[in-house]
Write a protein that holds these residues in place. Structure first.
Motif, PDB file in Angstrom:
ATOM      1  N   GLN A 193      -8.218  -7.016  -6.088  1.00 48.22           N
ATOM      2  CA  GLN A 193      -7.310  -7.281  -7.209  1.00 48.22           C
ATOM      3  C   GLN A 193      -5.923  -6.737  -6.935  1.00 48.22           C
ATOM      4  OE1 GLN A 193      -8.588  -5.539 -10.880  1.00 48.22           O
ATOM      5  NE2 GLN A 193      -7.002  -6.499 -12.097  1.00 48.22           N
ATOM      6  N   GLU A 194      -5.836  -5.511  -6.382  1.00 40.98           N
ATOM      7  CA  GLU A 194      -4.526  -4.930  -6.097  1.00 40.98           C
ATOM      8  C   GLU A 194      -3.802  -5.707  -4.997  1.00 40.98           C
ATOM      9  OE1 GLU A 194      -7.240  -3.152  -6.470  1.00 40.98           O
ATOM     10  OE2 GLU A 194      -6.784  -1.949  -8.267  1.00 40.98           O
ATOM     11  N   ARG A 195      -4.554  -6.172  -3.984  1.00 39.54           N
ATOM     12  CA  ARG A 195      -3.908  -6.928  -2.900  1.00 39.54           C
ATOM     13  C   ARG A 195      -3.389  -8.269  -3.399  1.00 39.54           C
ATOM     14  NH1 ARG A 195      -7.154  -8.326   1.225  1.00 39.54           N
ATOM     15  NH2 ARG A 195      -9.154  -7.798   0.296  1.00 39.54           N
ATOM     16  N   GLU A 196      -4.096  -8.896  -4.341  1.00 38.06           N
ATOM     17  CA  GLU A 196      -3.586 -10.130  -4.936  1.00 38.06           C
ATOM     18  C   GLU A 196      -2.362  -9.847  -5.808  1.00 38.06           C
ATOM     19  OE1 GLU A 196      -6.868 -11.743  -7.063  1.00 38.06           O
ATOM     20  OE2 GLU A 196      -7.858 -12.558  -5.273  1.00 38.06           O
ATOM     21  N   ARG A 197      -2.380  -8.701  -6.485  1.00 34.22           N
ATOM     22  CA  ARG A 197      -1.237  -8.334  -7.326  1.00 34.22           C
ATOM     23  C   ARG A 197       0.008  -8.082  -6.471  1.00 34.22           C
ATOM     24  NH1 ARG A 197      -3.183  -3.894 -10.725  1.00 34.22           N
ATOM     25  NH2 ARG A 197      -4.182  -5.629 -11.838  1.00 34.22           N
ATOM     26  N   ILE A 198      -0.193  -7.435  -5.324  1.00 36.86           N
ATOM     27  CA  ILE A 198       0.933  -7.194  -4.412  1.00 36.86           C
ATOM     28  C   ILE A 198       1.501  -8.514  -3.917  1.00 36.86           C
ATOM     29  CG2 ILE A 198       1.520  -6.305  -2.113  1.00 36.86           C
ATOM     30  CD1 ILE A 198      -0.310  -3.912  -2.713  1.00 36.86           C
ATOM     31  N   SER A 199       0.613  -9.470  -3.603  1.00 36.52           N
ATOM     32  CA  SER A 199       1.077 -10.790  -3.170  1.00 36.52           C
ATOM     33  C   SER A 199       1.939 -11.439  -4.249  1.00 36.52           C
ATOM     34  CB  SER A 199      -0.128 -11.681  -2.850  1.00 36.52           C
ATOM     35  OG  SER A 199       0.291 -13.000  -2.538  1.00 36.52           O
ATOM     36  N   ALA A 200       1.502 -11.320  -5.507  1.00 34.78           N
ATOM     37  CA  ALA A 200       2.276 -11.907  -6.608  1.00 34.78           C
ATOM     38  C   ALA A 200       3.614 -11.206  -6.774  1.00 34.78           C
ATOM     39  CB  ALA A 200       1.472 -11.830  -7.909  1.00 34.78           C
ATOM     40  N   LEU A 201       3.646  -9.889  -6.576  1.00 30.64           N
ATOM     41  CA  LEU A 201       4.907  -9.146  -6.693  1.00 30.64           C
ATOM     42  C   LEU A 201       5.870  -9.529  -5.570  1.00 30.64           C
ATOM     43  CD1 LEU A 201       3.512  -5.618  -7.632  1.00 30.64           C
ATOM     44  CD2 LEU A 201       4.899  -7.089  -9.101  1.00 30.64           C
ATOM     45  N   VAL A 202       5.338  -9.746  -4.367  1.00 34.76           N
ATOM     46  CA  VAL A 202       6.198 -10.088  -3.224  1.00 34.76           C
ATOM     47  C   VAL A 202       6.719 -11.510  -3.332  1.00 34.76           C
ATOM     48  CG1 VAL A 202       6.224 -10.475  -0.720  1.00 34.76           C
ATOM     49  CG2 VAL A 202       5.145  -8.420  -1.659  1.00 34.76           C
TER      50      VAL A 202
END
Length: 370
Positions: free
Chosen positions: A87-96
């Motif tokens: 979940q955090e890695r997908e969130r980072i992708s969305a932030l980037v």
């Protein structure tokens, strides 16, 4: 000139931890170097009496830098030292890769992703450097030609994103720049002085690259208001989650910690689809975005003060050892007391400030005796 790192993955893809760590390290270096470059350019422009001439580009470059820096803080907080699940890695992708807020001073309120903002900041910095004639009097001509050639390859990629109606003219303009570069390279190989030709080409190339990036962003921003609202709302949800983690870290680290309620994006309800309702809904999203940004700065500043106190104590201790009084009983006891307070979680900041100041007083007192 510093060049922004290549962002990993794409939107909607859970990024690999190793790629996230590499990107964060490279982006942190780029942010530091780019800010130093922009500060040098600003000082040079003011010293030369050309501040007004480059004011708009300088303002845009700084706005982009700040927006990228703010987003970096959220990504870094979500990264949490590598403690990330799917979940955090997908969130980072969305932030980037999601819409980057904070660059409100961009022409037309453009919506760009963080990698696009980085490239635009690179292009602007190159244009400012060339305009102020700072580019590479000391750099070898071959290196400048190589840099321009790499820039034209980036432009080639941007031209491929142009719509059919403008792609032909953009390709023609790119071909003209490449012909000029080839001619300059040939003259340089024959030993000719090409400084007077290379400088204008650098300016034209950076302006063209900037135009292409801005044009591409404008076309994306021309989507319907409903689509823009959905994108912004999704981004706000990611920022909300990242800010909650930043706030929790701050509350656990310092006392007293800022106490700002993290806006609940869900409370806004679903994105409306009627023309009368979408405008007010976008205004609500903008207010939530401003509230998130305000709270983020407050929590980040509180954490930064704790870091700065630790660094200040370290500098005082280093000075004490340089004066050969670091092992003095009073200084040693004062240092231990200060570090005990700074290591406490949460750290009582008022006491921590006093303890560091006490160590400084002991250092001054014993230093005067030695």
């Amino acid at each position: 000139m510093t060049t922004a790192p290549i962002a990993p993955g794409r939107l909607g893809e859970a990024l690999e931890p190793a790629a996230i760590q590499r990107y964060l390290g490279e982006l942190d270096t780029w942010l530091r170097d780019r800010r130093a470059e922009l500060d040098d350019l600003d000082q040079t422009a003011l010293a030369a009496g050309r501040g007004n001439e480059v004011a708009s580009d300088m303002q845009l470059a700084l706005a982009l830098w700040q927006a990228i820096s703010d987003r970096y803080q959220l990504v870094f907080a979500t990264w949490d030292g590598g403690r990330v699940m799917q979940q955090e890695r997908e969130r980072i992708s969305a932030l980037v890769w999601g819409r980057l807020d904070g660059a409100a001073q961009m022409p037309g309120g453009l919506a760009v992703s963080m990698p696009e903002a980085c490239r635009l900041c690179d292009a602007l910095t190159g244009q400012l450097t060339a305009t102020l004639s700072l580019a590479p009097g000391a750099v070898e001509t071959a290196g400048r030609i190589r840099d321009v050639r790499a820039q034209l390859e980036r432009i080639r990629d941007q031209v491929g994103l142009e719509p059919a109606s403008t792609r032909e003219s953009a390709a023609h303009r790119l071909a003209g720049l490449m012909l000029r570069l080839d001619s300059i390279a040939d003259r340089a190989e024959r030993g000719a002085d090409v400084g007077g030709l290379l400088g204008p080409l650098e300016v034209d190339a950076t302006m063209f690259e900037r135009d292409l990036i801005v044009g591409n962003a404008r076309r994306r921003d021309a989507r319907s208001q409903v689509l823009s609202a959905r994108e912004l709302r999704a981004d706000l949800e990611q920022r909300e989650a990242a800010l909650e983690k930043l706030a929790a870290t701050c509350v656990a680290t310092v006392s007293p910690a800022p106490r700002f309620a993290v806006p609940d994006v869900e409370a806004l309800g679903p994105v409306p689809v009627t023309p009368d309702a979408i405008g007010p809904y976008l205004e609500k999203l903008d207010r939530v975005s401003q509230a998130l940004e305000f709270a983020q700065h407050k929590y980040a500043d509180a954490l930064a003060e704790h870091t700065d106190l630790v660094a200040l104590l370290d500098s005082y201790v280093a000075k004490a050892h340089a004066l050969r009084i670091g092992d003095h009983p009073d200084l040693a006891a004062s240092e231990k007391a200060a570090r005990d307070v700074l290591d406490r979680r949460p750290t009582p900041m008022a006491i921590a400030r006093q303890m560091v100041a006490t160590y400084q007083t002991w250092l001054q007192t014993e230093g005067n005796k030695s």
